[in-house]
Design an enzyme around this catalytic site. Sequence first.
Site, PDB file in Angstrom:
ATOM      1  N   GLY A 411       0.778  -1.203   0.163  1.00  0.00           N
ATOM      2  CA  GLY A 411      -0.230  -0.085  -0.017  1.00  0.00           C
ATOM      3  C   GLY A 411       0.723   1.273   0.154  1.00  0.00           C
ATOM      4  O   GLY A 411       2.030   1.295  -0.083  1.00  0.00           O
ATOM      5  N   PHE A 413       1.916   2.777   2.331  1.00  0.00           N
ATOM      6  CA  PHE A 413       3.099   3.013   3.243  1.00  0.00           C
ATOM      7  C   PHE A 413       4.517   1.886   2.798  1.00  0.00           C
ATOM      8  O   PHE A 413       5.330   2.208   3.609  1.00  0.00           O
ATOM      9  CB  PHE A 413       2.690   2.675   4.832  1.00  0.00           C
ATOM     10  CG  PHE A 413       1.815   3.769   5.176  1.00  0.00           C
ATOM     11  CD1 PHE A 413       0.501   3.374   5.495  1.00  0.00           C
ATOM     12  CD2 PHE A 413       2.276   5.277   5.468  1.00  0.00           C
ATOM     13  CE1 PHE A 413      -0.310   4.432   6.122  1.00  0.00           C
ATOM     14  CE2 PHE A 413       1.439   5.959   6.016  1.00  0.00           C
ATOM     15  CZ  PHE A 413       0.100   5.738   6.298  1.00  0.00           C
ATOM     16  N   GLY A 414       3.926   0.901   2.307  1.00  0.00           N
ATOM     17  CA  GLY A 414       5.119  -0.064   1.651  1.00  0.00           C
ATOM     18  C   GLY A 414       4.459  -1.446   1.521  1.00  0.00           C
ATOM     19  O   GLY A 414       3.415  -1.511   1.353  1.00  0.00           O
ATOM     20  N   SER A 415       5.478  -2.311   1.246  1.00  0.00           N
ATOM     21  CA  SER A 415       4.937  -3.660   1.234  1.00  0.00           C
ATOM     22  C   SER A 415       5.147  -4.652   2.517  1.00  0.00           C
ATOM     23  O   SER A 415       5.863  -4.297   3.367  1.00  0.00           O
ATOM     24  CB  SER A 415       5.982  -4.357   0.070  1.00  0.00           C
ATOM     25  OG  SER A 415       5.789  -3.475  -1.205  1.00  0.00           O
ATOM     26  N   ASP A 524      -6.835   6.153   6.790  1.00  0.00           N
ATOM     27  CA  ASP A 524      -7.004   5.511   5.650  1.00  0.00           C
ATOM     28  C   ASP A 524      -7.960   4.398   5.834  1.00  0.00           C
ATOM     29  O   ASP A 524      -7.202   3.202   5.565  1.00  0.00           O
ATOM     30  CB  ASP A 524      -5.343   4.998   5.096  1.00  0.00           C
ATOM     31  CG  ASP A 524      -5.291   4.752   3.675  1.00  0.00           C
ATOM     32  OD1 ASP A 524      -6.484   5.231   2.920  1.00  0.00           O
ATOM     33  OD2 ASP A 524      -4.605   4.019   3.245  1.00  0.00           O
TER      34      ASP A 524
END
Length: 690
Positions: A411, A413-415, A524
């Site tokens: 997403g 923010f990262g994996s 979110d």
Amino acid sequence: MKGNSSKYYTGIWYNKVSSNPPTIVWVANRETPISDRFRSELKIIDGNLVLLNESKFQIWSTNVSTTTTLKSVIAVILDDGNLVLRDSTSNSIEPFWQSFDHLTHTWLSGSKLGYDYRTKKSQIIRSWRSNEDPAVGLFSLEFYPPGNEYVIKWNGSQQYWRSGAWNGKIFDLIPEMRLDYIYNFSYHTNENESYFTYSVRNPSIMTRSIMDVSGQIQQLTWLEATKEWNLFWSQPRTQCESDFSGGCVRKTDLECGRIVEKPDFLMITVKKLPPHNSVAFGSAGECRTTCLNSCSCNAYSFVDNQCLVWDGDLLNLSEDNDNDSGKTIFVKVASKDLTHHKKSNWITMGAVVGLVGGVVSVLGVILVLIFRKKRISLSVGKTRMEGSLVSFVYKDLQIATKNFSDKLGGGGFGSVFKGVLRDSSIVAVKKLESISQGEKQFRSEVSTIGTTQHVNLVRFRGFCAQGNDKLLVYDYMANGSLDTHLFHGKQVLNWETRYQIALGTARGLVYLHEKCRDCIIHCDIKPENILLDAEFCPKIADFGLAKLVGRDFSRVLTSTRGTIGYLAPEWLSGVAITAKTDVYSYGMMLFELVYGKRNAEASEDSRSKYFPGLVANVLIEGGDVLSLLDTRLNREEACVEEVTKVCKVACWCIQDEEERRPAMSMVERILEGVLDVDMPPIPKICDYNC
């Protein structure tokens, strides 16, 4: 207790809670442990329950005067956790002694916590000295009759928190009690005593209320699925971070006048500075040198061109995790300890209390308990413990995730990758991207996330902060994220499961918005951030990242945080956001729980392209709400009342003006069936997209 020695106690613990060590609710000889459990005895002597040590010396007794003969006295542990002494030959079941009159650190359902006007004494619960030592600690909770309220005291005299007066329903300074539908709390008074007691509405709920070593009253609920106690809520909200209630000391002593260890200073950011001993003017460097060369100086601070010096003990320091309005204090320590010293070891315990309790069902028998003092240590390679969190090294997580090869998702923010730690526990490891914080600030931020615990939040296990590598470690959720079930065909969820997901998510948001120390706005909420455990219990993920990375971070929009399709109108207008932005996103997610597709996704049966608009029309026109359901569901198994309720709540949540949206606590009560929901106005966004 040191080394391999042991101390033994007589106590009561839960029989049906499989925790290790056992969950203790009462200790008899908390100040007088025994050393030989085989030669010690617990017996009834002259009508009293007495504990004798290995030398047959009495170290604890119920100390009651009774005319009852020795043979007729019996000791019984009741199912509510009350240990009673009574006369077996009498028709009366009233005890002449009970442990409920002598609480230790746990307040049990059915017991009194009040004030006796005859003896002029309060019923008090006192913390343990540490998590391994049941001796009386520094914190206590007691009833204060003049104010008709509860107070928490430090060291038996210094009051630092109060509940506010009882207004007939709640304590004035504990607004969370308005949201509490688990307990029946009641106040009683007469010429002899005034006291509060409580009962649990649902006897199947296992919960307890303790005076913790941190200075909090904590309510914890037993989660059978995870075999652990979950912190439900606590008061006051500021949680201290010391390891032991006895306070903190230097790791290495500094001996004045002798060059044993070179001193230096540990910098700590605190909410406010304690009273100081002296003030001088000069530069920051001169202030530092003055304290460094003074044998009596323990700390200094340079504020507004003034040098503040502390010669005595440092009390009631409360760390400022936000680093925005705090004050800086420099504490003198041995220079060799600075690279290993934990900030939290210098923080004197703050105060925290919540006035709800727990129920004890079928408790264990009296036994002699063993406590072994444990030092905080680690499990995985160079990984170590930092408070309640694990500070992992990058290599350990690289091995655990097989070089980050098993990707679970990703997403803004990262994996996220699946990993297996050396203790065989399965975790989810998130590699954060675009995180600019330095290592010190990052550790401070994640420590805040680590204190946030709720049954509907993903449990945060630890973190890694090495250079530019920033990773977060969470419990692994066996059933993945909600979007995989709704949109990607992983498994069709029945209506009952979907409704429980809606309710559980609401409860998690209530905790973030209203029950944490600071209001946490998720920013979110969407199906991708709702994870499901093995029993499909919903867990909100990424709940701390809004604070961690800042609300201007996004891979979708440049000036807002979130995902298109779930963003409240105020995001786009540039005004300050509130918790109501999460309410809007939650409403959008509710539509998708009903629909089984993205809100703006066209369906095969020629439904309206924008699903919220179709829902609004069906509600206004009194149409068939079951026609709105996911076509994969068996409509006969769905509850019309529940589907209608969810659709109405969703429409209320996406109102354009945030003041018209309900708080998540109201949404929770509606879904629980406590409150009714009126017909909502049609949101403008539905008019635009119908």
